[in-house]
Design a protein around this motif. Structure first.
Motif, short mmCIF file in Angstrom:
data_model
loop_
_atom_site.label_atom_id
_atom_site.label_comp_id
_atom_site.label_asym_id
_atom_site.label_seq_id
_atom_site.Cartn_x
_atom_site.Cartn_y
_atom_site.Cartn_z
N GLU A 134 11.38 -9.61 4.16
CA GLU A 134 12.59 -10.32 4.64
C GLU A 134 11.81 -11.97 4.87
O GLU A 134 10.90 -11.87 5.60
CB GLU A 134 13.26 -10.15 5.65
N ASP A 165 18.74 -11.66 4.29
CA ASP A 165 19.70 -11.96 5.50
C ASP A 165 20.15 -13.50 5.47
O ASP A 165 19.72 -14.32 4.92
CB ASP A 165 18.67 -12.06 6.51
N GLN A 191 21.40 -8.01 5.38
CA GLN A 191 21.77 -8.20 6.86
C GLN A 191 22.72 -9.35 6.67
O GLN A 191 22.52 -10.44 6.12
CB GLN A 191 20.51 -8.64 7.59
N GLU A 239 23.39 -8.36 11.84
CA GLU A 239 22.18 -8.67 12.82
C GLU A 239 22.29 -9.85 13.58
O GLU A 239 22.26 -10.89 13.09
CB GLU A 239 20.85 -8.78 12.06
#
Ligand SMILES: O=C(O)c1ccc(O)c(O)c1
Ligand SMILES: [Mg+2]
Length: 629
Positions: A134, A165, A191, A239
Motif C-alpha cells: 500500500e 486505500d 481499504q 480503516e
C-alpha cells in the motif's frame, strides 16, 4: 462485496472491539499489530476469539519500512518479515499489509523495490501467505498507488499484490481512473476511509481525522465504483484513524461503519459499470413528501401547558384517538398529537425523558419500501401491539431512541386520522394563525453523535447535508448541520452540544438524551401571523432592542420595517434568494420551543440570528442563569 473493519477504528480493548465488530455484522476484521501486542493472549487465542465470533481475519498490519533498504538493514527487514509470518500463521490469516517505506534510510528505485517484493513473495509462498503493498500518501519514495502498482507489476509474483486505500489516493487527489486498468486479482484488498476537507499535513489528517465513508467530504463512492469496475468483488475494509472514535462507544462506531459500507455498496451497485459487485438490492433512498405528524408524550399536567401553547399558536383539537388518550391538533397541514396514555411506548418514553416530541411521522411514497430501505441500512424496526381495526404504522427507532413512522397515500396509512381517530369539535376560541406546514425539525444530540445521525438520515432518505456551522451560545459552541431534500419537504437541523451549560447541552442533560428541541412552522405572512398570535394570547420570545439597531444597519432596512420587526419580536435575515423572518415562543419545560418562519426563496435557517435568540431563550428558561457544573 464483503465488509471488514480494522481494529484501530474503534475504541476499547481487543475483546470489546471484536464483540462490537461482530455485533455490527462485519464479515472480517483487520488485526492491527498494536491491538494484538497490547492483548495478553497468544496469536492463536486472538485467532480463535475472532473465529468464535464468526468473523474472518482479513489481514494483519502494518509491516513498515520494508522496501528499498540498503544492507545491512535489508537483511534485518527480511528477518523481521519472517517473524511476522510466524505470527500470521498462528493468528490464522494469510495476508499482511506492507505500507510504503517512510525511513530516511530507504533507497528509491522501482526495480529495487520490485526485486525486494519478489524475494518477499518467494518467502511468503513457502508458507502459503500473501503480501499486499500500500502506498502511504506520505511515503518517502512511493506515495501514489500508481507507483505501488508498478512495483507490484514488476515484482511479478503471484503472492505479491496491491492494497488500495481511498484516503491515500483521494487525499492527494490522484485520478481514480488509474484504478480501472488494474487486474482485479492483483488487488488483494481495498481499504476505505473518508475525511472532512481540512487543509493540513497529510499524515496528521490521516491519523486523526478519517471518518466513515459518507461522513466526510471525499469522493469515496466514486473510488469504490472505480475499484468495482475492475471486477473486484472482495473485501471493502474500513480503516478509520479518528481521535473521537477511539474515545467513543465501540458499538455505536462499529454500527456506523457497517451502515456506511452497506450504503456505499448500494450506491456503487447502481452504477452499471460496477454491476459485478455482489450487493443485495434494496429500495431507493426514501423520498419524503412531508411531515405527517409530530407526537408528544406527556403527563396530564405538562399536556395542559403544551396544549395551552398550541392553542395560542392557533391549533385546534380536531380528533381524539379511539382507544388511547391521544389528542390530535391541527392547523394547515400541521398535525400535532399529544399522547398522555398510561401504556405503550409513549408512556415509556415519558418515564425516561419526560414530556418530549418523541415521534415524527414522515409521508413517503411507499411506507413498506421505506421500512425495507431503513432495515437494509441497519435501522432498528419498531412496532407495538395495536387494537383491532387500528393501523400498525411501520416505524423505526431514530434520534434518542424516538420513533420515525412512515405514512403513505397508497394504503390506509394515508387515512390514519380517520381510521384511528374520532372527530372532535373544539369549542376553544382560537384564531388560526396562518401556520401552514412544518418547516423544520430541530434535533439536539451530543456532539459525538452528529456523524451517526447525519449518516443515518443521508443513507436512508433522499437528502443531502449542508456544511457544519458554529452556533455561538454564551456558554460554548454548538455545532449545527442540516439534512434536507431539494423540495424542502424534509428539513432536519442537528445541533451537537459539547457541554451542558449551553441551551442545547442543558436540554439533553435534563431530558436524559437526544431529542427534538424545537419545531418550526411556516407561514406566508409573518406579520399577519404575529397579529393573530397576539389575539390568542401567545407570548413571543422577547428579543433585545439592540438587535434591531444592528439588523437595520446591516441590511439597510427601511426604519418602518425595523419598527414592525421590533414590535413583534421578529428576527430577520436574507440571502440571494430572498428574505427570512423568524418568530419564537418562550421555552417550555427544559428548553423546548416553537419557531415560526416566513421564507421567500431563502434557503438557510437564520444562523446569524442564533446567538441572539439563544441568549433570549436562556434568559426565558432560567432568568438566574443555568447551573454552572
Ligand atoms: O498511518 C499509518 O501509518 C498507516 C498505516 C497503515 C495503513 O494501512 C494506513 O493507511 C496508514
Ligand atoms: Mg491503509
Amino acid at each position: 462485496m464483503k465488509t471488514s473493519i480494522a481494529t484501530v477504528s474503534i475504541s476499547g480493548e481487543l475483546p470489546e472491539k471484536l464483540e462490537a465488530i461482530a455485533r455490527a455484522g462485519f464479515d472480517g476484521v483487520e488485526i492491527f499489530e498494536n491491538d494484538f501486542l497490547a492483548f495478553d493472549g497468544s496469536p492463536a487465542d486472538v485467532g480463535r476469539m475472532v473465529r468464535d465470533h464468526g468473523v474472518e481475519i482479513t489481514l494483519f498490519q502494518p509491516f513498515r519500512d520494508f522496501e528499498g533498504m540498503p544492507e545491512p538493514l535489508r537483511s534485518r527487514t527480511f528477518d523481521r518479515a519472517e517473524r511476522k509470518f510466524d505470527v500470521m500463521q498462528e493468528l490464522g490469516t494469510d495476508l499482511v499489509l506492507v505500507c510504503s517505506n517512510v525511513s530516511p534510510a530507504s533507497l528509491g528505485g522501482i526495480d529495487r523495490a520490485a526485486a525486494d517484493f519478489h524475494e518477499l513473495g518467494e518467502r511468503a509462498a513457502k508458507r502459503g501467505l500473501k503480501v499486499g503493498y500500500e502506498a502511504l500518501a506520505w511515503g518517502r519514495h512511493i506515495n501514489d498507488h500508481r507507483d505501488a502498482w508498478e512495483i507490484v507489476r514488476r515484482a511479478d509474483h503471484p503472492n505479491i499484490g496491491l492494497i488500495l486505500d481511498s484516503f491515500h489516493t483521494l487525499s492527494r487527489k490522484i485520478d481514480i481512473n488509474s484504478i480501472r486498468s488494474i487486474p482485479k486479482d492483483k488487488i488483494f484488498i481495498v481499504q476505505l476511509a473518508d475525511a472532512p476537507l481540512i487543509d493540513m499535513d497529510l499524515l496528521y489528517w490521516s491519523r486523526h481525522f478519517r471518518n466513515m465513508p459518507g461522513e466526510g467530504d471525499l469522493p469515496v463512492t466514486a473510488f469504490a465504483t472505480a475499484v468495482a469496475e475492475t471486477g473486484y468483488d472482495g473485501y471493502f475494509s474500513l480503516e478509520i484513524f479518528n481521535d473521537q472514535f477511539r474515545g467513543g462507544s465501540s458499538r455505536a462506531i462499529a454500527a456506523d461503519g457497517h451502515r456506511s459500507l452497506i450504503y456505499l455498496g448500494d450506491q456503487a451497485r447502481r452504477n452499471p459499470n460496477a454491476g459485478g459487485l455482489t450487493v443485495a438490492s434494496m429500495p431507493d433512498r426514501v423520498s419524503v413528501k412531508g411531515v405527517g405528524f409530530v407526537e408528544f408524550s406527556a403527563d396530564e399536567e405538562d399536556a395542559d401547558d403544551l396544549i395551552g401553547i398550541l392553542r395560542t399558536l392557533g391549533f385546534r383539537k380536531v380528533a381524539m384517538h379511539r382507544t388511547k388518550t391521544v389528542s390530535l391538533f391541527q392547523q394547515g397541514d400541521i398535525r400535532i398529537l399529544v399522547n398522555t396514555d398510561d401504556g405503550g411506548f409513549a408512556n415509556s418514553s415519558f418515564a425516561v425523558h419526560g414530556t418530549l416530541a418523541y415521534a415524527v411521522a414522515l409521508v413517503v411514497d411507499d411506507a413498506e419500501a421505506a421500512l425495507a430501505r431503513a432495515r437494509a441500512l441497519d435501522a432498528e424496526p419498531f412496532s407495538q401491539p395495536v387494537a383491532e381495526g387500528e393501523l400498525d404504522v411501520p416505524a423505526i427507532r431514530g434520534v434518542g431512541g424516538g420513533l420515525i413512522y412512515f405514512l403513505d397515500d397508497k394504503t390506509d396509512l394515508g387515512h390514519f386520522s380517520e381510521i384511528d381517530f374520532i372527530p372532535f369539535d373544539d369549542k376553544a376560541a382560537v384564531q388560526p394563525a396562518g401556520l401552514r406546514t412544518v418547516d423544520h425539525i430541530a434535533q439536539t444530540v451530543a456532539y459525538e453523535e452528529m456523524l451517526t445521525w447525519l449518516l443515518f438520515y443521508t443513507s436512508i432518505f433522499e437528502t443531502r447535508k449542508t456544511p457544519m456551522v458554529d452556533i455561538i451560545d454564551p456558554a460554548g459552541v454548538v455545532r449545527s448541520q442540516v439534512v434536507e431534500n431539494d423540495a424542502g419537504t424534509l428539513r432536519i437541523t442537528l445541533n451537537g452540544a459539547e457541554n451542558r451549560r449551553t441551551l442545547a447541552g442543558h436540554f439533553i442533560a435534563e431530558k436524559f438524551g437526544s431529542g427534538v428541541q424545537h419545531l418550526a412552522f411556516q407561514t406566508d405572512d409573518i406579520f399577519k401571523t404575529a397579529e393573530a398570535l397576539r389575539k390568542n394570547g401567545f407570548q413571543p420570545l422577547p428579543i433585545s432592542p439592540n438587535y434591531y439597531d444592528d439588523v437595520e444597519a446591516r441590511f439597510g432596512l427601511d426604519p418602518e420595517l425595523t419598527e414592525r420587526l421590533k414590535a413583534e419580536n421578529i428576527l430577520y435575515d436574507c440571502d440571494e434568494q430572498g428574505e427570512f423572518f423568524q418568530l419564537y415562543s418562550g421555552t417550555f419545560g427544559e428548553g423546548f420551543f416553537f419557531e415560526i418562519v416566513q421564507r421567500g426563496g431563502y434557503r438557510g435557517y437564520g444562523a446569524p440570528n442564533a446567538i441572539f435568540r439563544i441568549a433570549a431563550l436562556k434568559k426565558h428558561l432560567r432568568p438566574e442563569g443555568l447551573p454552572r457544573e
